[in-house]
Design a protein around this motif. Sequence first.
Motif, PDB file in Angstrom:
ATOM      1  N   VAL A  75       1.091   3.453 -12.831  1.00 16.20           N
ATOM      2  CA  VAL A  75       1.488   2.047 -12.710  1.00 16.20           C
ATOM      3  C   VAL A  75       2.532   1.909 -11.596  1.00 16.20           C
ATOM      4  CG1 VAL A  75       2.612   0.111 -13.886  1.00 16.20           C
ATOM      5  CG2 VAL A  75       0.931   1.497 -15.106  1.00 16.20           C
ATOM      6  N   PHE A  76       3.510   2.834 -11.581  1.00 15.48           N
ATOM      7  CA  PHE A  76       4.502   2.821 -10.503  1.00 15.48           C
ATOM      8  C   PHE A  76       3.846   3.089  -9.155  1.00 15.48           C
ATOM      9  CE2 PHE A  76       7.880   3.938 -13.775  1.00 15.48           C
ATOM     10  CZ  PHE A  76       8.348   2.646 -13.822  1.00 15.48           C
ATOM     11  N   LEU A 105       2.568  -0.172  -7.998  1.00 15.61           N
ATOM     12  CA  LEU A 105       3.676  -1.012  -7.528  1.00 15.61           C
ATOM     13  C   LEU A 105       4.171  -0.559  -6.155  1.00 15.61           C
ATOM     14  CD1 LEU A 105       5.680  -1.490 -10.842  1.00 15.61           C
ATOM     15  CD2 LEU A 105       4.316  -3.197  -9.628  1.00 15.61           C
ATOM     16  N   LEU A 120       1.812  -1.711  -3.585  1.00  9.25           N
ATOM     17  CA  LEU A 120       2.003  -3.132  -3.299  1.00  9.25           C
ATOM     18  C   LEU A 120       3.060  -3.315  -2.210  1.00  9.25           C
ATOM     19  CD1 LEU A 120       1.510  -6.156  -3.962  1.00  9.25           C
ATOM     20  CD2 LEU A 120       3.322  -5.929  -5.672  1.00  9.25           C
ATOM     21  N   PHE A 121       4.211  -2.632  -2.360  1.00  4.34           N
ATOM     22  CA  PHE A 121       5.264  -2.747  -1.349  1.00  4.34           C
ATOM     23  C   PHE A 121       4.821  -2.180  -0.009  1.00  4.34           C
ATOM     24  CE2 PHE A 121       7.890  -2.763  -5.291  1.00  4.34           C
ATOM     25  CZ  PHE A 121       8.303  -4.078  -5.170  1.00  4.34           C
ATOM     26  N   THR A 131      -4.128  -5.531  -4.963  1.00  5.92           N
ATOM     27  CA  THR A 131      -3.139  -4.809  -5.776  1.00  5.92           C
ATOM     28  C   THR A 131      -2.523  -5.730  -6.816  1.00  5.92           C
ATOM     29  OG1 THR A 131      -2.677  -3.398  -3.863  1.00  5.92           O
ATOM     30  CG2 THR A 131      -1.096  -3.330  -5.673  1.00  5.92           C
ATOM     31  N   LEU A 132      -2.259  -6.984  -6.460  1.00  2.62           N
ATOM     32  CA  LEU A 132      -1.737  -7.945  -7.441  1.00  2.62           C
ATOM     33  C   LEU A 132      -2.743  -8.184  -8.567  1.00  2.62           C
ATOM     34  CD1 LEU A 132       0.061 -10.522  -5.135  1.00  2.62           C
ATOM     35  CD2 LEU A 132       1.124  -9.009  -6.825  1.00  2.62           C
ATOM     36  N   ILE A 158      -2.465  -5.229 -10.862  1.00  2.00           N
ATOM     37  CA  ILE A 158      -1.255  -5.354 -11.673  1.00  2.00           C
ATOM     38  C   ILE A 158      -1.465  -6.386 -12.784  1.00  2.00           C
ATOM     39  CG2 ILE A 158       1.159  -6.132 -11.627  1.00  2.00           C
ATOM     40  CD1 ILE A 158       1.305  -4.832  -8.802  1.00  2.00           C
TER      41      ILE A 158
END
Length: 129
Positions: free
Chosen positions: A90-91, A94, A97-98, A112-113, A116
């Motif tokens: 999960v990380f 995230l 995403l960044f 990616t959103l 999530i």
Amino acid sequence: MQHEKFGEKDFQTIIGNLLRYGVWISLSVAFIGGIVYLMHHGNEIEDYSVFKENDRNIFEVISTVYNGAVQGNGAYLIFVGIILLFLTPVFRVLLSLFSFMLEKDYLYVVITLIVILIIITSISFGFSH
């Protein structure tokens, strides 16, 4: 002295290390929890003919697991290891995403959103009845 931009290769290194160390840390926590559990409950016989289900929300579960792990309860330490193992990818999502936001790759930001959102939805429905 030239200032270098934080690039894609740096993110790939961070993501790789996150996955590597996240798995090792979660397995270590679960292993230690298993040892603690067996030290206290190794001679007990579990009754698997009865399924025990808890009807609690996610915040109660997190609170219970946290309190149990802080007290050194082996079963809760195992559960913390499992949660860490679940959170590792999960990380990774995230961090991706960044990375995509910094690269201004908006198609992958949207994808990616969506991933999530699917993860959050799955967790929400998994704890509600």
